[in-house]
Each structure stands twice: as structure tokens, then as C-alpha cells.
Motif scaffolding. Structure first.
Motif, PDB file in Angstrom:
ATOM      1  N   LEU A  67       0.837  -1.198   0.000  1.00 59.95           N
ATOM      2  CA  LEU A  67       0.000   0.000   0.000  1.00 59.95           C
ATOM      3  C   LEU A  67       0.875   1.252   0.000  1.00 59.95           C
ATOM      4  CD1 LEU A  67      -3.090   0.193   0.074  1.00 59.95           C
ATOM      5  CD2 LEU A  67      -2.947   0.454   2.555  1.00 59.95           C
ATOM      6  N   GLN A  69       0.981   5.206   0.555  1.00 59.27           N
ATOM      7  CA  GLN A  69       0.149   6.209   1.223  1.00 59.27           C
ATOM      8  C   GLN A  69       0.450   7.621   0.717  1.00 59.27           C
ATOM      9  OE1 GLN A  69       0.365   7.605   5.508  1.00 59.27           O
ATOM     10  NE2 GLN A  69      -1.149   5.979   5.700  1.00 59.27           N
ATOM     11  N   ILE A  94     -12.873  10.931   0.550  1.00 59.36           N
ATOM     12  CA  ILE A  94     -11.591  10.240   0.769  1.00 59.36           C
ATOM     13  C   ILE A  94     -11.837   8.734   0.916  1.00 59.36           C
ATOM     14  CG2 ILE A  94      -9.603   9.996   2.332  1.00 59.36           C
ATOM     15  CD1 ILE A  94      -9.508  12.632   0.845  1.00 59.36           C
ATOM     16  N   ALA A  95     -12.916   8.372   1.613  1.00 59.24           N
ATOM     17  CA  ALA A  95     -13.243   6.945   1.790  1.00 59.24           C
ATOM     18  C   ALA A  95     -13.563   6.290   0.446  1.00 59.24           C
ATOM     19  CB  ALA A  95     -14.424   6.791   2.752  1.00 59.24           C
ATOM     20  N   ASN A  98     -10.400   5.641  -1.376  1.00 58.06           N
ATOM     21  CA  ASN A  98      -9.693   4.488  -0.821  1.00 58.06           C
ATOM     22  C   ASN A  98     -10.320   3.175  -1.266  1.00 58.06           C
ATOM     23  OD1 ASN A  98      -7.505   5.689   0.439  1.00 58.06           O
ATOM     24  ND2 ASN A  98      -8.761   6.292   2.196  1.00 58.06           N
ATOM     25  N   GLU A  99     -11.644   3.134  -1.377  1.00 58.21           N
ATOM     26  CA  GLU A  99     -12.298   1.928  -1.913  1.00 58.21           C
ATOM     27  C   GLU A  99     -11.879   1.700  -3.363  1.00 58.21           C
ATOM     28  OE1 GLU A  99     -16.515   2.083   0.562  1.00 58.21           O
ATOM     29  OE2 GLU A  99     -16.542   2.106  -1.628  1.00 58.21           O
ATOM     30  N   GLN A 102      -8.259   0.708  -3.971  1.00 57.86           N
ATOM     31  CA  GLN A 102      -7.812  -0.534  -3.347  1.00 57.86           C
ATOM     32  C   GLN A 102      -8.736  -1.685  -3.731  1.00 57.86           C
ATOM     33  OE1 GLN A 102      -7.046   0.191   0.931  1.00 57.86           O
ATOM     34  NE2 GLN A 102      -6.625   2.315   0.361  1.00 57.86           N
ATOM     35  N   GLU A 125      -3.422   4.485  -0.828  1.00 58.35           N
ATOM     36  CA  GLU A 125      -4.229   4.944   0.301  1.00 58.35           C
ATOM     37  C   GLU A 125      -4.137   6.461   0.405  1.00 58.35           C
ATOM     38  OE1 GLU A 125      -2.900   3.666   4.182  1.00 58.35           O
ATOM     39  OE2 GLU A 125      -4.919   3.915   5.022  1.00 58.35           O
ATOM     40  N   PHE A 126      -5.288   7.110   0.476  1.00 58.27           N
ATOM     41  CA  PHE A 126      -5.348   8.570   0.583  1.00 58.27           C
ATOM     42  C   PHE A 126      -5.641   8.941   2.039  1.00 58.27           C
ATOM     43  CE2 PHE A 126      -6.424   7.278  -3.660  1.00 58.27           C
ATOM     44  CZ  PHE A 126      -5.775   8.184  -4.480  1.00 58.27           C
ATOM     45  N   VAL A 127      -4.818   9.829   2.576  1.00 58.56           N
ATOM     46  CA  VAL A 127      -4.978  10.214   3.977  1.00 58.56           C
ATOM     47  C   VAL A 127      -4.964  11.732   4.063  1.00 58.56           C
ATOM     48  CG1 VAL A 127      -4.010   9.982   6.294  1.00 58.56           C
ATOM     49  CG2 VAL A 127      -3.642   8.174   4.626  1.00 58.56           C
ATOM     50  N   THR A 290     -12.512  10.108  -8.496  1.00 58.76           N
ATOM     51  CA  THR A 290     -11.743   8.914  -8.878  1.00 58.76           C
ATOM     52  C   THR A 290     -11.184   9.072 -10.290  1.00 58.76           C
ATOM     53  OG1 THR A 290     -13.154   7.540  -7.476  1.00 58.76           O
ATOM     54  CG2 THR A 290     -11.909   6.407  -9.217  1.00 58.76           C
TER      55      THR A 290
END
Ligand code: ZN
Length: 481
Positions: A67, A69, A94-95, A98-99, A102, A125-127, A290
Motif C-alpha cells: 500500500l 500512502q 476520501i473513503a 480508498n475503496e 484498493q 491509500e489517501f490520507v 476517482t
């Protein structure tokens, strides 16, 4: 005045609304063309960067799907209250990213089997950033009130519409062409809003945070106002990676770092968005972000922005024809099954991949990137976008200051790398070289050395760390062996 005379402008208005909605979606190509007009070598540099990513992807085909980040900052630039979207909506978007990046999105199960088999996991992964560029704690969200009503570079007025209808009669394609082209020209001549103004504090937007280290997302209004009606113009745009200083084959000397990032229309951001007026279903699901993120990591539209002979440079996406594809109508979205028969380029024996995030049919049927698209994005993230990875983002103020006095040269290097440090004694630091995934590849045990032998390392991007008690400073270096 007869009713008929009044009716014509009304019909035209309905038509304009309809036709603009049909061509609404992604401003990628327009942004690319605008930039190419200002920087003639831009498109060639994009292609070279892409070719380099293809080579890197091939060379690292067996690399683990660890992953990666990325630190994100979301800049909310608002002119009205509804444009000032909530923290919750940001977290929701952001969620969704991440879906989608990933392969955790449930709707990927809906893809046709032949395309499901081609789906790849980007492993990104996006934070939201927790430290700002000055080393202070942050929510990863900035808010800017602006006087600018829209950040679209299009000036439409009623006079232009009447003039176009006088010239074109009832030929709607002709009218559309004239008012859109005329609106863009008029805007340019009057020194009106430019597409990248939202990225500039002096133009009513907000300057990015260091685009090498942070993925900047601006959320703002990209509708146009026409006769008091707010109409969708574009849903978002992003530039691909190009000319990064740490990327081999560097051929491009312009500094485009000030405009790197993703711009999204506020109504298309997140899923449970209160403001999705005219756009309606077209932009549900947070998939505009996306799609634009795909551009930011170097992907093109599946149809390559041209006819069947124009390719996106990706071998596991079937050919598609741009003209035939742009047919999403927000009022009347098709059922995905009805799209499965679409095959705009029959020569390649594969129907259009409407499941692809970079396709141009109904966004509601999208649920995957292909394996090769994923490899390109990962190569870009570990190449020209590599600054987004790693620990630099969490630097303290002292580390940021110390880093300014830290030099590594030559860069790129094949053999010896020289180090110099102002303001500190280099002899107090341990030197560590890490690969881009954070694994230490060389530890220079003799403190105070001003040279490192890099000749045994594979080509790629490395991080050179100077470490002393709780102070750690980092520079990126390219190795070409
Ligand atoms: Zn696009």
C-alpha cells in the motif's frame, strides 16, 4: 411581439442547457490544450513521462502490491454557503477514493466477467494530511471564501446566443459550436477567469501546499451562469505528471508545480452532496474525483480523446471512439446492461469498457481500473509523484529549516553522491539511504562522510536521510545505473 419570437430564445435556452449537459464532465482535454498553447513542449513531455512510466511498470512487474500512502489536502473555495462543503463530505470522498484505489468498492462485482478479470488493485491509500507545510497540526482541509462566482473560463451571454442563432438558423450543432468557442474566446480576450485561477490566492483561489509533498484537491464552483441559470460546465480536471525533477529522462524544464493537483466541481464531490442540482445523477457516487485522480496519476480517457485509431497507451483497455461515447444525459441515465452492447470500435472485437473509471459513458456504470492502468499509476507514484510518499510530510519546523541547507549532487547520479549541509555539522549525522518504499539500502557508518557510493544501486528514486537524535532530514535523488 408574437409568442413565436419569445419562444425562440426559450427553446434555445433549453437546448443550450441540454447540449452543455451532454458535453459536461471532464475538463482534462481542455486544460491540456490550454496549457499546450502556453507551453508548446508540454504534450511531448507528457508523452515522454508516460513512456518512462510504461518502462518502469514493465521493469517492476513483480513488485509487491504494498500500500502506497499519499497525504492529501482539500481546499474548499466557496462563494456560497452550499459550496462550503462539510468536513464529513470530505471524509466521505476520501473513503470512496480508498475503496476505488484498493479494489474494495462493492460495485466492482457488477462488472462483466471478461472485464472483471482485468481489474487491478492500485494499492493507493489517501490520507488527509495531519501536518501542514509549516509543521503545524492540521485537519487537511482549508476553507477560503471567494468573490469569484465560478472558476470556469467560459463567458456566455444572451447576445452571443442570438447572434449564433441568426447565423446558424436552427442548426443546433452550429449554434453550440459558436457559443462555446465564442464564449471561450470572449473570456480570454476580456482577461476573464482562467482554469487554474482557483490555485492562486491572488486570483480569488488559494495557493497549493507544496505540490511535491501533498496531493492538493480544490473543491469549488465550476458551473456557468447563463441568464440567471446555473448550468454545469465541467465537473473537474487534472494535469498528468510531467517534468518532475527526480524522474529519469528529464526533458522538460518548465516548472508546473504551482498547478499540480485536482480540481472538482463542488456538486460532484462526495456522495451525499446537498448541492447536486442540475447535474443530478450524472455525478453521483464520488466517481468524478476517482476519474480525475486517474488523470493526476497519468491516465488518459479510454478513448484517447479521438477516434478508434487514437489509443490511450494502455493495452488492456479496448478501443473506443470519443465522439460516439460522450452521450451521458443526466435526466435520462441508461441502465448499465443497455450500455454493454455499445461497441464504438468494432474492429477490436471487444465492446466498450463502460466499467472503466476513465471511460466516458455513464459514470454510474464505472467500477474498475485495469491491471495495466494500475501499473502506470503506481509507476508514476513511485516516479514523478514520489515526493507524495514517505515521511517528509510529517517534518517539524526545525527539520524543514534544516532541509533547506541540505544539498545532494549530482542529481541524477550514477556513482558518487556528494552531500553538503549548511548550518549544522555533517559529522553529527548518520547517513541512511532508503528506497522509495522506505527500506534502508545503505547505511554509511562513518559519520561525517561527504560522499556516498551509489554505484551498486538499481536505477530508481532514493531518499537520502541525515539522522541525529530527533532531527531527521531527507532529500530525494535519482540513480541512473
Ligand atoms: Zn477525464
Amino acid at each position: 411581439m408574437t409568442k413565436k419570437v419569445l419562444l425562440l430564445p426559450f427553446l434555445l435556452l433549453c437546448f443550450v442547457q441540454f447540449s452543455v449537459a451532454q458535453h459536461v464532465y471532464c475538463g482534462h482535454q481542455r486544460a491540456m490544450n490550454n496549457l499546450a498553447n502556453q507551453v508548446p513542449s508540454f504534450k511531448q513531455a507528457v508523452q515522454q513521462t508516460f513512456a518512462e512510466a510504461q518502462r518502469a511498470a514493465k521493469a517492476n512487474a513483480s513488485r509487491s502490491n504494498e500500500l502506497l500512502q499519499v497525504q492529501v489536502v482539500v481546499h474548499v473555495v466557496h462563494n456560497t454557503e452550499v459550496q462550503n462543503i462539510s468536513d464529513e463530505l470530505v471524509a466521505e470522498q476520501i473513503a470512496i477514493l480508498n475503496e476505488d484505489f484498493q479494489s474494495l468498492n462493492a460495485d466492482q462485482a457488477n462488472a462483466r466477467d471478461m472485464y472483471k478479470a482485468l481489474a487491478g488493485n492500485a494499492g493507493i491509500e489517501f490520507v488527509l494530511a495531519t501536518t501542514d507545510p509549516d509543521g503545524n497540526p492540521t485537519s487537511g482541509i482549508t476553507r477560503t471564501a471567494t468573490e469569484v462566482e465560478t472558476f470556469v473560463d467560459l463567458d456566455l451571454d444572451f447576445a452571443a446566443l442570438l447572434e449564433a442563432s441568426a447565423e446558424c438558423g436552427l442548426d443546433f450543432t452550429c449554434i453550440q459550436e459558436k457559443i462555446l468557442v465564442g464564449g471561450l474566446e470572449e473570456n480570454a480576450e476580456s482577461g476573464g477567469v482562467q482554469m487554474d485561477d482557483v490555485k492562486r490566492s491572488d486570483r480569488g483561489g488559494i495557493d497549493p501546499w507544496d505540490t511535491e509533498r501533498y496531493l492538493n484537491i480544490w473543491v469549488t464552483n465550476l458551473n456557468i451562469d447563463f441568464l440567471g441559470q446555473s448550468m454545469p460546465a465541467i465537473l473537474g480536471f487534472a494535469y498528468p505528471p510531467v517534468g518532475a525533477p527526480n524522474w529519469p529522462d528529464e526533458v522538460f524544464e518548465e516548472d508546473l508545480s504551482a498547478i499540480a493537483g485536482v480540481v472538482i466541481h463542488h456538486e460532484a464531490f462526495g456522495k451525499s452532496n446537498a448541492g447536486d442540482g442540475l447535474i443530478g445523477n450524472l455525478a453521483d457516487g464520488g466517481r468524478t474525483t476517482t476519474h480525475e485522480m486517474g488523470h493526476y496519476f497519468g491516465l488518459r480517457h479510454v478513448h484517447g480523446d479521438g477516434g478508434c485509431g487514437e489509443d490511450d497507451g494502455i493495452s488492456d483497455t479496448p478501443a473506443a471512439d470519443a465522439e460516439q461515447q460522450a452521450q451521458a444525459d443526466p435526466e435520462n441515465l441508461p441502465v448499465c446492461e443497455d450500455l454493454y452492447s455499445i461497441d464504438t470500435c468494432p474492429e477490436d472485437d471487444m465492446p466498450d469498457m463502460v466499467e472503466n473509471y476513465m471511460d466516458y459513458n455513464a459514470i454510474t456504470c464505472q467500477n474498475l481500473f485495469t491491471i495495466e492502468q494500475v501499473e502506470i499509476m503506481r509507476a508514476m507514484l513511485q516516479g514523478p509523484r514520489a515526493g507524495l510518499l514517505g515521511q517528509q510530510v510529517t517534518s517539524t519546523a526545525e527539520e524543514i529549516a534544516a532541509t533547506q541547507g541540505f544539498e545532494v549532487y549530482p542529481n541524477p547520479t550514477a556513482n558518487t553522491l556528494n552531500l553538503s549541509l549548511t548550518g549544522y555539522d555533517l559529522a553529527d549525522f548518520e547517513v541512511r539511504v532508503q528506497n522509495i518504499l522506505g527500506a534502508t539500502v545503505t547505511v554509511n557508518v562513518t559519520k561525517g562522510n561527504t560522499q556516498i557510493d551509489m554505484s551498486e544501486l538499481n536505477s530508481g528514486v532514493y531518499l537520502v536521510n541525515l539522522v541525529k537524535e530527533d532531527l531527521q532530514i531527507v532529500k530525494k535523488v535519482s540513480v541512473l545505473n
